[in-house]
Design an enzyme around this catalytic site. Structure first.
Site, PDB file in Angstrom:
ATOM      1  N   ARG B 103       1.035  -1.344   0.058  1.00  0.00           N
ATOM      2  CA  ARG B 103      -0.114  -0.131  -0.056  1.00  0.00           C
ATOM      3  C   ARG B 103       0.850   1.284   0.129  1.00  0.00           C
ATOM      4  O   ARG B 103       0.621   2.167  -0.657  1.00  0.00           O
ATOM      5  CB  ARG B 103      -1.029   0.152   1.048  1.00  0.00           C
ATOM      6  CG  ARG B 103      -2.059   0.817   1.010  1.00  0.00           C
ATOM      7  CD  ARG B 103      -1.945   1.982   1.625  1.00  0.00           C
ATOM      8  NE  ARG B 103      -1.400   2.206   2.974  1.00  0.00           N
ATOM      9  CZ  ARG B 103      -0.471   2.764   3.451  1.00  0.00           C
ATOM     10  NH1 ARG B 103       0.044   3.782   2.690  1.00  0.00           N
ATOM     11  NH2 ARG B 103      -0.097   2.878   4.648  1.00  0.00           N
ATOM     12  N   THR B 145      10.391  14.983   4.030  1.00  0.00           N
ATOM     13  CA  THR B 145      10.920  14.733   5.310  1.00  0.00           C
ATOM     14  C   THR B 145      12.582  14.753   5.270  1.00  0.00           C
ATOM     15  O   THR B 145      13.216  14.285   4.109  1.00  0.00           O
ATOM     16  CB  THR B 145      10.658  13.581   5.762  1.00  0.00           C
ATOM     17  OG1 THR B 145       9.119  13.409   5.925  1.00  0.00           O
ATOM     18  CG2 THR B 145      11.344  12.955   7.318  1.00  0.00           C
ATOM     19  N   SER B 151       7.978  16.218  11.688  1.00  0.00           N
ATOM     20  CA  SER B 151       6.608  16.633  12.011  1.00  0.00           C
ATOM     21  C   SER B 151       6.727  18.129  11.616  1.00  0.00           C
ATOM     22  O   SER B 151       5.716  18.907  11.585  1.00  0.00           O
ATOM     23  CB  SER B 151       6.394  16.557  13.664  1.00  0.00           C
ATOM     24  OG  SER B 151       6.153  14.923  13.943  1.00  0.00           O
ATOM     25  N   ILE B 176      12.173   7.971   2.640  1.00  0.00           N
ATOM     26  CA  ILE B 176      11.641   8.184   1.604  1.00  0.00           C
ATOM     27  C   ILE B 176      11.296   6.770   0.808  1.00  0.00           C
ATOM     28  O   ILE B 176      12.133   6.137   0.253  1.00  0.00           O
ATOM     29  CB  ILE B 176      12.749   9.087   0.529  1.00  0.00           C
ATOM     30  CG1 ILE B 176      13.101  10.470   1.103  1.00  0.00           C
ATOM     31  CG2 ILE B 176      11.602   9.520  -0.801  1.00  0.00           C
ATOM     32  CD1 ILE B 176      12.031  11.396   1.650  1.00  0.00           C
ATOM     33  N   ALA B 255      -2.448  11.290   0.724  1.00  0.00           N
ATOM     34  CA  ALA B 255      -1.750   9.865   0.974  1.00  0.00           C
ATOM     35  C   ALA B 255      -2.288   9.265   2.676  1.00  0.00           C
ATOM     36  O   ALA B 255      -2.675   8.300   2.654  1.00  0.00           O
ATOM     37  CB  ALA B 255      -0.166   9.933   1.333  1.00  0.00           C
ATOM     38  N   ARG B 256      -2.529  10.206   3.450  1.00  0.00           N
ATOM     39  CA  ARG B 256      -3.169  10.007   4.751  1.00  0.00           C
ATOM     40  C   ARG B 256      -4.611   9.440   4.301  1.00  0.00           C
ATOM     41  O   ARG B 256      -5.172   8.521   4.936  1.00  0.00           O
ATOM     42  CB  ARG B 256      -3.300  11.400   5.218  1.00  0.00           C
ATOM     43  CG  ARG B 256      -2.383  11.549   6.477  1.00  0.00           C
ATOM     44  CD  ARG B 256      -2.488  12.954   6.915  1.00  0.00           C
ATOM     45  NE  ARG B 256      -1.097  13.401   7.239  1.00  0.00           N
ATOM     46  CZ  ARG B 256      -0.863  14.695   7.298  1.00  0.00           C
ATOM     47  NH1 ARG B 256      -1.948  15.757   6.790  1.00  0.00           N
ATOM     48  NH2 ARG B 256       0.385  15.030   7.491  1.00  0.00           N
ATOM     49  N   GLN B 292     -15.089 -17.712  26.666  1.00  0.00           N
ATOM     50  CA  GLN B 292     -15.410 -16.277  26.638  1.00  0.00           C
ATOM     51  C   GLN B 292     -14.271 -15.186  26.513  1.00  0.00           C
ATOM     52  O   GLN B 292     -14.468 -14.325  25.873  1.00  0.00           O
ATOM     53  CB  GLN B 292     -16.292 -16.257  28.103  1.00  0.00           C
ATOM     54  CG  GLN B 292     -17.589 -17.179  28.002  1.00  0.00           C
ATOM     55  CD  GLN B 292     -18.257 -16.874  29.314  1.00  0.00           C
ATOM     56  OE1 GLN B 292     -17.767 -16.317  30.100  1.00  0.00           O
ATOM     57  NE2 GLN B 292     -19.599 -17.254  29.270  1.00  0.00           N
ATOM     58  N   GLU B 376       3.159   9.956   7.499  1.00  0.00           N
ATOM     59  CA  GLU B 376       2.206  10.891   7.086  1.00  0.00           C
ATOM     60  C   GLU B 376       1.281  11.654   8.477  1.00  0.00           C
ATOM     61  O   GLU B 376       0.167  11.407   8.496  1.00  0.00           O
ATOM     62  CB  GLU B 376       1.176   9.919   6.286  1.00  0.00           C
ATOM     63  CG  GLU B 376       1.637   9.186   5.427  1.00  0.00           C
ATOM     64  CD  GLU B 376       2.166   9.708   4.040  1.00  0.00           C
ATOM     65  OE1 GLU B 376       2.002  10.951   4.196  1.00  0.00           O
ATOM     66  OE2 GLU B 376       3.014   9.218   3.503  1.00  0.00           O
ATOM     67  N   PHE B 396       1.310  22.936  19.022  1.00  0.00           N
ATOM     68  CA  PHE B 396       2.199  22.093  18.418  1.00  0.00           C
ATOM     69  C   PHE B 396       3.752  22.268  18.863  1.00  0.00           C
ATOM     70  O   PHE B 396       4.519  21.404  18.844  1.00  0.00           O
ATOM     71  CB  PHE B 396       2.420  22.504  16.846  1.00  0.00           C
ATOM     72  CG  PHE B 396       1.032  21.867  16.186  1.00  0.00           C
ATOM     73  CD1 PHE B 396       0.959  20.689  15.579  1.00  0.00           C
ATOM     74  CD2 PHE B 396       0.017  22.668  16.218  1.00  0.00           C
ATOM     75  CE1 PHE B 396      -0.117  20.175  15.272  1.00  0.00           C
ATOM     76  CE2 PHE B 396      -1.044  22.385  15.480  1.00  0.00           C
ATOM     77  CZ  PHE B 396      -1.391  21.121  14.950  1.00  0.00           C
TER      78      PHE B 396
END
Lengths: 259, 397
Positions: B103, B145, B151, B176, B255-256, B292, B376, B396
């Site tokens: 993916r 990145t 981030s 990458i 992409a996210r 259970q 991501e 942030f």
């Protein structure tokens, strides 16, 4: 080169299949209905021939309204258009009756070649191409593992248990194919999205000029009288190896007439 | 019949219980089924071996995925299939049920590299790259990145300096996906006028992409460093449609969105495998599934999986309606990956010791999802995005 591929929607052979106890016909409503696996090979072969020779691939199916799913699948693989014969009177028809319906539909189409899977996974009667050949008066080349078309000649390799036969006939002809003939393509996303815009013509028995009384369960040449579920699997036989395990195993196989 | 073995109903697949197919158009289901079949046929039989060996036959898979129409499937024109976002999400789910590495290959090709060229490139960029990338003949990667800036991409150190009409790129990009195999890299760099994107053919002198070795996650995926050592590019290499960080960040949103669905595929595969195992494994004379405590695990995982897919489908419909906001993507990304990794780990406990071998997928999925949790946008950053949305205060830094 105009090719008609016969496609049938069947209950998925990989999941539980049932008969309807009211009339002993296939219970379609509760089943996971899919395109007959062998038909995908016939579609692939038709598309391959079309790609080299040009022309059009038409899908022909006889079945209830939900059979449109099988048609969409064929169209998404790349077939150009479809004819869907659907009429409640067809319910419960035997192979002989169904062949009359398909033959009538084929007579309204232009074709050089008719392709179909060598068998379906539901009834496995496997006589449809032979019946159609007789009704339409065209040659039948059965069980192909290879097919080539040159001009108005079709050549196939007919797969048999002992090897294969080389067959040749003039067109038009009907050819049934095994799963050894090719590897069916996955429907591409463009194909899937284009499929919903491709023409699907729906025809009734009246459109085909077929008398509804001549088809259906009441006048079928064969019908299921009774059925029973598969008996539950019995307890296995445990063979304790006391130095004579091999002997006991062979003895068991011999008793079952397996060796 | 022993207690606990009474089977009153036929078992159903976890997602079948939610009966979600009616929420999706027939052609979207057909696309999903095609990808599922492709993964079953071409990926599932080999993927544990690829993962163990740390390889992925990217060229071969890319061409096959290209034939299907997976690459850049939600983009319009230039050889792309032009499907709905919902169909793209469902495809990601099926691909990641195979492996997060598969993916990732598709996400980076379609949602990062192709999307950037499609959205921000010149006609020449689009004509040169998009049809070949859609066919899987050209592979793309996306360099944003850096070693010290994940981030906080605004802090990037890679620069693009003007020299006459040329651009000269210098710097290092890190983590990458597809880097070492790519034919083209979309690289983001600092210029005198802020951050700009560049289309970099990877055979340009000064460009190299050594693979990162010794990964314990995403082993069936190529992850690389991009080294830009005075890479000289013509004036028209710059993406004309993107100025500032909003360009690359919008690619990441694309992409996210795929991950919102994808991670749930890894969870579904883990859960189906654990379910099957629990039904056949006999412990104290009864199937493990009849206990259970095991059922509590299976029920909770089924519920989280179904809730995750419902949220994903809702976000997909918002995206198809053109109303999906970035902080809504954060809701999905945070939820899907966090729940998926919890499911994969819980599934491992259902299998006991058997859960640690490659024959079963949950350990591989759990290890992969460690990366997915971070890339991501980390879970922490998505918590901050959601926190900002509901408090109006950014936390942030």
């Amino acid at each position: 080169m105009n090719i008609v591929v016969l496609v049938k929607q069947v209950p998925d052979s990989g999941s539980e299949r049932k008969l309807d106890s009211s009339d002993n016909t296939v219970a379609r409503a509760s089943a996971d209905n899919v395109i007959n696996e062998m038909d995908e090979y016939a579609i692939e072969e038709a598309l391959t021939v079309k790609e080299s020779q040009g022309g059009e691939v038409t899908v022909l199916t006889v079945g209830p309204g939900s059979a449109t799913d099988a048609i969409r699948k064929a169209l998404s693989m790349g077939a150009d258009k479809a004819v869907h014969v659907t009429d409640d009177a067809v319910h419960g028809s035997c192979a002989v009756q169904t062949s009359a319906v398909i033959a009538a539909a084929l007579q309204q189409l232009e074709y050089d070649l008719v392709l179909c899977g060598a068998e379906s996974t539901d009834g496995q009667v496997s006589v449809m191409p032979a019946l159609l050949s007789e009704r339409l008066g065209i040659p039948h080349l059965s069980g192909a593992r290879k097919l080539t078309v040159e001009g108005t000649t079709v050549r196939v390799e007919r797969q048999t248990d002992g090897g294969y036969w080389m067959l040749e006939s003039s067109l038009p002809a009907i050819v049934s194919t095994w799963d050894t003939i090719n590897e069916p393509r996955y429907p591409s996303f463009k194909g899937i999205m284009a499929a919903k815009k491709k023409p699907v013509e729906t025809k009734s028995l009246a459109d085909l000029g077929v008398d509804p009384a001549s088809v259906g369960l009441a006048t079928a040449t064969s019908r299921v009288l009774d059925f029973a579920g598969r008996p539950p699997k019995g307890e296995g036989v445990k063979v304790a190896d006391e130095g004579d395990g091999a002997e006991k195993l062979v003895g068991y196989l011999a008793a079952q007439k397996l060796v | 019949m022993a207690p606990g073995t009474a089977s009153l109903t036929r078992p159903r697949a976890p997602l079948a219980l939610f009966d979600l197919d009616g929420l999706v158009a027939p052609e979207e289901l057909a696309i999903r089924d095609t990808v599922r079949r492709f993964v079953d046929d071409r990926v599932a039989p080999h993927v544990a071996g690829w993962w163990e060996d740390g390889v992925l036959p990217i060229r071969e898979l890319a061409r096959e995925l290209g034939d299907l129409g997976v690459l850049g499937m939600h983009l319009e024109g230039h050889g792309c299939a032009g499907t709905t976002a919902t169909a793209y999400g469902l495809a990601c789910l099926e691909l990641e049920a195979g492996d997060s590495g598969l993916r990732s290959l598709v996400s980076v090709q379609g949602s990062l590299a192709m999307y950037a060229i499609h959205a921000f490139g010149s006609d020449e960029h689009r004509d040169r790259w998009l049809p070949a990338m859609a066919r899987g003949e050209a592979i793309g990667c996306f360099g944003l990145t850096e070693p010290d800036f994940g981030s906080d991409p605004a802090g990037m150190r890679t620069t693009a300096r003007r020299d006459g009409t040329d651009w000269v790129l210098t710097g290092t990009k890190m983590w990458i996906t597809n880097g070492s195999v790519a034919d083209v890299a979309v690289v983001w760099a600092r210029t005198e006028d802020g951050i700009r994107g560049f289309v970099v053919p990877t055979d340009t002198p000064g460009f190299s992409a050594p693979a990162i070795a010794h990964k314990m996650s995403l082993r069936a995926s190529v992850t690389s460093e991009l080294v830009l050592d005075g890479v000289r590019l013509p004036a028209d290499a710059v993406l004309p449609g993107a100025a500032g960080l909003s360009g690359p960040l919008s690619c990441l949103d694309e992409a996210r969105f795929g991950i919102v669905f994808g991670a749930l595929g890894a969870a579904r595969d883990s859960l189906e495998s654990a379910l099957a195992y629990s039904q056949s494994r006999i412990i104290f004379d009864r199937p493990l599934a009849s206990y259970q405590l095991t059922q509590a695990k299976l029920a909770d995982m089924t519920l989280e999986l179904g809730k995750g897919v419902l949220l994903a489908l809702h976000l997909a419909r918002l995206k198809d309606a053109g109303r999906l906001a970035p902080d809504q993507v954060s809701l999905g990304k945070l939820n899907s990956v966090r729940e998926a990794i919890a499911i994969a780990r819980e599934c491992r406990t259902v299998l006991g010791a058997a859960g640690i071998v490659a024959e079963y997928p949950m350990m591989r999925h759990a290890a992969n999802l460690e990366s997915v949790l971070t890339y991501e946008g980390t879970s922490e950053v998505h918590q901050l995005v959601i926190g900002r949305a509901v408090t109006g205060m950014a936390a942030f830094r």
